[in-house]
Each structure stands twice: as C-alpha cells, then as structure tokens.
Design an enzyme around this catalytic site. Structure first.
Site, PDB file in Angstrom:
ATOM      1  N   LYS A  11       0.820  -1.218   0.000  1.00 32.08           N
ATOM      2  CA  LYS A  11       0.000   0.000   0.000  1.00 32.08           C
ATOM      3  C   LYS A  11       0.860   1.277   0.000  1.00 32.08           C
ATOM      4  O   LYS A  11       2.078   1.217   0.259  1.00 32.08           O
ATOM      5  CB  LYS A  11      -0.933  -0.038   1.211  1.00 32.08           C
ATOM      6  N   TYR A  51     -12.509  -1.513  -4.018  1.00 33.13           N
ATOM      7  CA  TYR A  51     -13.012  -1.664  -2.643  1.00 33.13           C
ATOM      8  C   TYR A  51     -14.526  -1.514  -2.556  1.00 33.13           C
ATOM      9  O   TYR A  51     -15.048  -1.165  -1.495  1.00 33.13           O
ATOM     10  CB  TYR A  51     -12.333  -0.641  -1.729  1.00 33.13           C
ATOM     11  N   THR A  93      -5.499  -7.366  10.301  1.00 37.68           N
ATOM     12  CA  THR A  93      -5.793  -6.081   9.655  1.00 37.68           C
ATOM     13  C   THR A  93      -5.291  -4.916  10.502  1.00 37.68           C
ATOM     14  O   THR A  93      -4.694  -3.974   9.989  1.00 37.68           O
ATOM     15  CB  THR A  93      -7.324  -5.944   9.426  1.00 37.68           C
ATOM     16  N   ARG A 104       2.690  -6.685   8.639  1.00 34.53           N
ATOM     17  CA  ARG A 104       1.999  -5.522   9.220  1.00 34.53           C
ATOM     18  C   ARG A 104       2.625  -5.109  10.547  1.00 34.53           C
ATOM     19  O   ARG A 104       2.703  -3.913  10.853  1.00 34.53           O
ATOM     20  CB  ARG A 104       0.502  -5.810   9.352  1.00 34.53           C
ATOM     21  N   ASN A 114      -2.169   0.174   6.685  1.00 32.65           N
ATOM     22  CA  ASN A 114      -1.665  -1.101   7.214  1.00 32.65           C
ATOM     23  C   ASN A 114      -0.743  -1.844   6.248  1.00 32.65           C
ATOM     24  O   ASN A 114      -0.662  -3.077   6.268  1.00 32.65           O
ATOM     25  CB  ASN A 114      -2.817  -1.985   7.718  1.00 32.65           C
ATOM     26  N   HIS A 117      -2.031  -5.541   1.494  1.00 32.93           N
ATOM     27  CA  HIS A 117      -3.327  -6.203   1.328  1.00 32.93           C
ATOM     28  C   HIS A 117      -3.089  -7.651   0.944  1.00 32.93           C
ATOM     29  O   HIS A 117      -2.143  -7.959   0.222  1.00 32.93           O
ATOM     30  CB  HIS A 117      -4.101  -5.499   0.205  1.00 32.93           C
ATOM     31  N   GLU A 128      -9.453 -10.079  -7.941  1.00 31.77           N
ATOM     32  CA  GLU A 128      -8.537  -8.951  -7.711  1.00 31.77           C
ATOM     33  C   GLU A 128      -7.349  -9.001  -8.681  1.00 31.77           C
ATOM     34  O   GLU A 128      -6.892  -7.960  -9.161  1.00 31.77           O
ATOM     35  CB  GLU A 128      -8.061  -8.968  -6.247  1.00 31.77           C
TER      36      GLU A 128
HETATM   37  P1  CMP Z   1      -7.536  -4.538   3.816  1.00 34.12           P
HETATM   38  O1  CMP Z   1      -8.182  -5.701   4.511  1.00 34.12           O
HETATM   39  O2  CMP Z   1      -6.316  -4.750   3.022  1.00 34.12           O
HETATM   40  O3  CMP Z   1      -8.640  -3.864   2.863  1.00 34.12           O
HETATM   41  C1  CMP Z   1      -9.671  -3.070   3.435  1.00 34.12           C
HETATM   42  C2  CMP Z   1      -9.017  -2.042   4.308  1.00 34.12           C
HETATM   43  O4  CMP Z   1      -9.878  -1.158   4.972  1.00 34.12           O
HETATM   44  C3  CMP Z   1      -8.294  -2.749   5.448  1.00 34.12           C
HETATM   45  O5  CMP Z   1      -7.191  -3.433   4.916  1.00 34.12           O
HETATM   46  C4  CMP Z   1      -7.970  -1.583   6.356  1.00 34.12           C
HETATM   47  O6  CMP Z   1      -6.811  -0.891   5.944  1.00 34.12           O
HETATM   48  C5  CMP Z   1      -9.177  -0.708   6.108  1.00 34.12           C
HETATM   49  N1  CMP Z   1     -10.065  -0.811   7.256  1.00 34.12           N
HETATM   50  C6  CMP Z   1     -10.741  -1.862   7.676  1.00 34.12           C
HETATM   51  N2  CMP Z   1     -11.467  -1.568   8.779  1.00 34.12           N
HETATM   52  C7  CMP Z   1     -11.215  -0.283   9.031  1.00 34.12           C
HETATM   53  C8  CMP Z   1     -11.648   0.597  10.035  1.00 34.12           C
HETATM   54  N3  CMP Z   1     -12.511   0.212  10.980  1.00 34.12           N
HETATM   55  N4  CMP Z   1     -11.166   1.852   9.993  1.00 34.12           N
HETATM   56  C9  CMP Z   1     -10.302   2.238   9.028  1.00 34.12           C
HETATM   57  N5  CMP Z   1      -9.865   1.436   8.028  1.00 34.12           N
HETATM   58  C10 CMP Z   1     -10.318   0.187   8.056  1.00 34.12           C
END
Ligand code: CMP
Length: 139
Positions: A11, A51, A93, A104, A114, A117, A128
């Site tokens: 990312k 997304y 996550t 991470r 984070n 992905h 994807e």
């Molecule tokens: P990822 O699972 O790669 O793809 C969706 C992203 O949304 C996830 O990583 C996080 O970076 C982001 N995400 C998920 N939940 C939250 C949250 N509650 N607040 C902010 N970002 C979020």
C-alpha cells in the site's frame, strides 16, 4: 497440497516509506513465487471499484483517499495454500494486534495505513488479480 495463487498490494504508506524491497524479500523468502508484479497508482475511480465491497462503511472515504494517494505495488503470488499462508504472513488487519514478525507488525503504522493487502479467498484472489493484470502480464 495444491499450489494456488493469491493477490497482494503493497500500500501507499509502505511504498512511500521505502519498504518495497524488504517486503518483497520477506514474501519470496517465505516460499511465494512472483507470477506478476507492477508499480502503479490507483485513480479514485479504480480504488472505489476495487473496494466496492466496503462502500457505505464509515472508513470507506478514508480508505479510497489513502489508496489513491500514491503508488502501490500489485502482485500475484503462487505457493501451496497461498491465500491462507499469505494472510498469516501479513498479520491481522489492525497492526496493533498483529503477531511479531508479520509484515503488518513490521511495517504498518495504523489500521488505515496497514502496509499490505492480501486476498481473503481463492475466488477474490482471482477477481482482484484480473482487476490489475491481463493474461499477458502473468507468468
Ligand atoms: P484490507 O483488509 O487490506 O482492505 C480493506 C481495508 O480497509 C483494510 O485493509 C484496512 O486498511 C481498512 N479498514 C478496515 N477496517 C477499518 C476501520 N474500521 N477503519 C479504518 N480502516 C479500516
């Protein structure tokens, strides 16, 4: 066990902070073969499409702004049990809860930023991958 494929993006935060090399090194050292790889910048429209499953959630706008804020590295990876093993390698996550040694834990700075992905199923890995790569870009 059958070899299968997963999809990943390094990312914008991790790219900006100079972590492309160490992250790719960790991925290949963990047994994943790189099938396709590119550095690209997502437009706001690309990010919204990628997304779309999160549309309407409270973090959606922040996520789109972040993911279109700078270049990402998209990649298709192959290994036995690729989807599950890759999610173990990247960690939870929220990096605060990620296990020591995961990507991470090492490189992410927050839940929103984070670092990386990983597709959550074989089906989503295929969807994807097709979003980012044409057949002639995969080896
Ligand atoms: P990822 O699972 O790669 O793809 C969706 C992203 O949304 C996830 O990583 C996080 O970076 C982001 N995400 C998920 N939940 C939250 C949250 N509650 N607040 C902010 N970002 C979020």
């Amino acid at each position: 066990m059958t070899r299968n494929r997963t999809f990943t993006m390094i990312k914008p935060d991790a790219v900006q902070n100079g972590h492309i090399g160490p992250i790719l090194e960790k991925i290949t050292a963990s047994g994943f073969k790189i099938i396709a790889l590119k550095l690209k910048k997502l437009s706001i429209e690309d990010a919204k499409k990628f997304y779309s499953v999160h549309e309407g959630k409270p973090f959606f706008e922040r996520l789109i702004k972040f993911m279109s804020s700078g270049p990402i590295v998209a990649a298709i990876l192959e290994k036995e049990n690729a989807v599950e093993d890759f999610r173990t390698l990247i960690g939870t996550t929220n990096p605060e809860n990620a296990a020591n040694g995961t990507i991470r834990k090492l490189y992410a700075t927050s839940l929103s930023c984070n670092a990386i992905h990983g597709a959550d199923s074989n089906e989503n890995a295929a969807i994807e991958s097709a979003f980012h790569f044409s057949d002639t870009e995969c080896f």
